[in-house]
Design a protein around this motif. Structure first.
Motif, short mmCIF file in Angstrom:
data_model
loop_
_atom_site.label_atom_id
_atom_site.label_comp_id
_atom_site.label_asym_id
_atom_site.label_seq_id
_atom_site.Cartn_x
_atom_site.Cartn_y
_atom_site.Cartn_z
N TRP A 183 1.89 6.76 -6.89
CA TRP A 183 0.90 7.77 -7.27
C TRP A 183 1.42 9.17 -6.96
CZ3 TRP A 183 -3.35 8.21 -10.06
CH2 TRP A 183 -4.08 7.08 -10.39
N PHE A 184 2.01 9.33 -5.79
CA PHE A 184 2.50 10.63 -5.34
C PHE A 184 3.55 11.18 -6.32
CE2 PHE A 184 4.54 13.67 -2.51
CZ PHE A 184 3.46 14.20 -1.83
N ARG A 185 4.43 10.30 -6.77
CA ARG A 185 5.48 10.72 -7.71
C ARG A 185 4.92 11.08 -9.07
NH1 ARG A 185 8.71 6.51 -5.13
NH2 ARG A 185 7.73 5.04 -6.56
N GLN A 186 3.85 10.45 -9.49
CA GLN A 186 3.30 10.67 -10.83
C GLN A 186 2.37 11.88 -10.93
OE1 GLN A 186 4.01 9.22 -13.74
NE2 GLN A 186 5.59 8.05 -12.68
N LEU A 187 1.91 12.41 -9.80
CA LEU A 187 0.92 13.48 -9.84
C LEU A 187 1.35 14.72 -10.62
CD1 LEU A 187 -0.76 13.27 -6.34
CD2 LEU A 187 -1.64 12.52 -8.54
N PRO A 188 2.59 15.22 -10.48
CA PRO A 188 2.97 16.39 -11.30
C PRO A 188 2.90 16.12 -12.80
CG PRO A 188 4.54 16.06 -9.54
CD PRO A 188 3.64 14.88 -9.52
N TYR A 189 3.26 14.92 -13.21
CA TYR A 189 3.20 14.57 -14.63
C TYR A 189 1.75 14.41 -15.10
CZ TYR A 189 8.05 13.51 -13.57
OH TYR A 189 9.35 13.60 -13.15
N ILE A 190 0.90 13.90 -14.23
CA ILE A 190 -0.51 13.74 -14.57
C ILE A 190 -1.16 15.09 -14.80
CG2 ILE A 190 -2.74 12.99 -13.65
CD1 ILE A 190 -1.22 10.68 -12.28
N ASP B 161 -4.08 16.02 -2.04
CA ASP B 161 -5.13 15.95 -1.02
C ASP B 161 -6.18 14.90 -1.39
OD1 ASP B 161 -3.91 17.92 0.46
OD2 ASP B 161 -5.16 19.54 -0.34
N ARG B 162 -6.56 14.87 -2.66
CA ARG B 162 -7.55 13.90 -3.12
C ARG B 162 -7.01 12.47 -3.04
NH1 ARG B 162 -11.84 11.81 -2.79
NH2 ARG B 162 -12.89 11.04 -4.62
N LEU B 163 -5.71 12.31 -3.35
CA LEU B 163 -5.07 11.00 -3.23
C LEU B 163 -5.09 10.53 -1.78
CD1 LEU B 163 -3.31 8.73 -4.52
CD2 LEU B 163 -1.33 10.13 -3.92
N ARG B 164 -4.78 11.43 -0.87
CA ARG B 164 -4.80 11.10 0.56
C ARG B 164 -6.20 10.70 1.00
NH1 ARG B 164 -3.20 15.70 2.32
NH2 ARG B 164 -1.06 15.33 1.70
N VAL C 76 0.84 -1.20 0.00
CA VAL C 76 0.00 0.00 0.00
C VAL C 76 0.87 1.25 0.00
CG1 VAL C 76 -1.67 1.34 1.34
CG2 VAL C 76 -1.98 -1.12 1.08
N VAL C 77 1.89 1.26 0.83
CA VAL C 77 2.79 2.42 0.90
C VAL C 77 3.52 2.60 -0.43
CG1 VAL C 77 4.86 3.33 2.02
CG2 VAL C 77 3.04 2.33 3.40
N GLU D 22 -8.55 9.34 -0.87
CA GLU D 22 -8.87 8.03 -1.42
C GLU D 22 -8.21 6.91 -0.60
OE1 GLU D 22 -10.75 6.68 -3.97
OE2 GLU D 22 -11.67 8.65 -4.00
N PHE D 23 -6.98 7.12 -0.18
CA PHE D 23 -6.30 6.09 0.60
C PHE D 23 -6.88 6.02 2.02
CE2 PHE D 23 -3.40 5.76 -2.84
CZ PHE D 23 -2.76 4.56 -2.68
N ASN D 24 -7.23 7.17 2.59
CA ASN D 24 -7.80 7.17 3.94
C ASN D 24 -9.21 6.57 3.96
OD1 ASN D 24 -5.58 8.22 5.21
ND2 ASN D 24 -6.27 10.34 5.00
N LYS D 25 -9.89 6.58 2.83
CA LYS D 25 -11.23 6.02 2.76
C LYS D 25 -11.21 4.52 3.07
CE LYS D 25 -13.12 6.03 -1.31
NZ LYS D 25 -13.84 6.39 -2.53
N HIS D 26 -10.09 3.86 2.77
CA HIS D 26 -9.98 2.42 2.96
C HIS D 26 -9.05 2.03 4.10
CE1 HIS D 26 -12.17 1.89 -0.75
NE2 HIS D 26 -11.32 2.66 -1.38
N GLN D 27 -8.74 2.95 4.99
CA GLN D 27 -7.75 2.66 6.03
C GLN D 27 -8.25 1.68 7.09
OE1 GLN D 27 -6.71 6.32 7.87
NE2 GLN D 27 -8.57 6.47 9.08
N ASP D 28 -9.55 1.48 7.21
CA ASP D 28 -10.08 0.59 8.23
C ASP D 28 -10.15 -0.87 7.77
OD1 ASP D 28 -10.41 2.73 9.92
OD2 ASP D 28 -12.43 3.15 9.21
#
Length: 123
Positions: free
Chosen positions: A35-42, A57-60, A28-29, A62-68
């Motif tokens: 994803w974090f590295r690709q965001l500027p290119y996206i 922020d949106r990426l965070r 997961v990490v 999405e990942f926090n939505k499934h943290q449980d």
């Protein structure tokens, strides 16, 4: 008798990718970092009217939505889906509208009073 059936069922379940929670966490990490590295290119490729910080922020979110989620098999399936999304995004197999859909609120509350119903065109 029931406990033996449960134990046999648990033994039959095979892991998808990860053998334990720590290995799933590492996957997961790793996906998050990719994803974090690709965001500027996206942002540049899709010519998005959003900043890199807004995408992060949106990426965070999405990942926090499934943290449980604790089941390793479900975590592995979500990681596989995330990798597929990343590949589709990086290879530009998506259009700008698909990318902007991540920023759209998907749930709109139904109007409750008469005037709101009238203005929205609902009965």
């Amino acid at each position: 008798m029931a406990q033996q059936t449960v134990r046999q069922t648990i033994k039959q379940v095979k892991p998808i990718l990860s053998l334990d929670k720590e290995e799933a966490r590492k996957r997961v990490v790793s996906l998050y970092k990719a994803w974090f590295r690709q965001l500027p290119y996206i942002v540049k490729q899709y010519d998005m009217p959003k900043s890199v910080e807004q995408l992060r922020d949106r990426l965070r979110e999405e990942f926090n939505k499934h943290q449980d989620i604790k089941d390793v098999r479900i975590v592995d399936m979500l990681v596989i889906k995330g990798q597929m999304e990343l590949m589709e995004t990086v290879n530009m197999w998506k259009q700008k509208g698909h990318m902007m859909a991540y920023f759209k609120d998907t749930w709109e509350p139904k109007p409750k009073d008469f005037l709101s119903k009238f203005l929205s065109g609902k009965d």
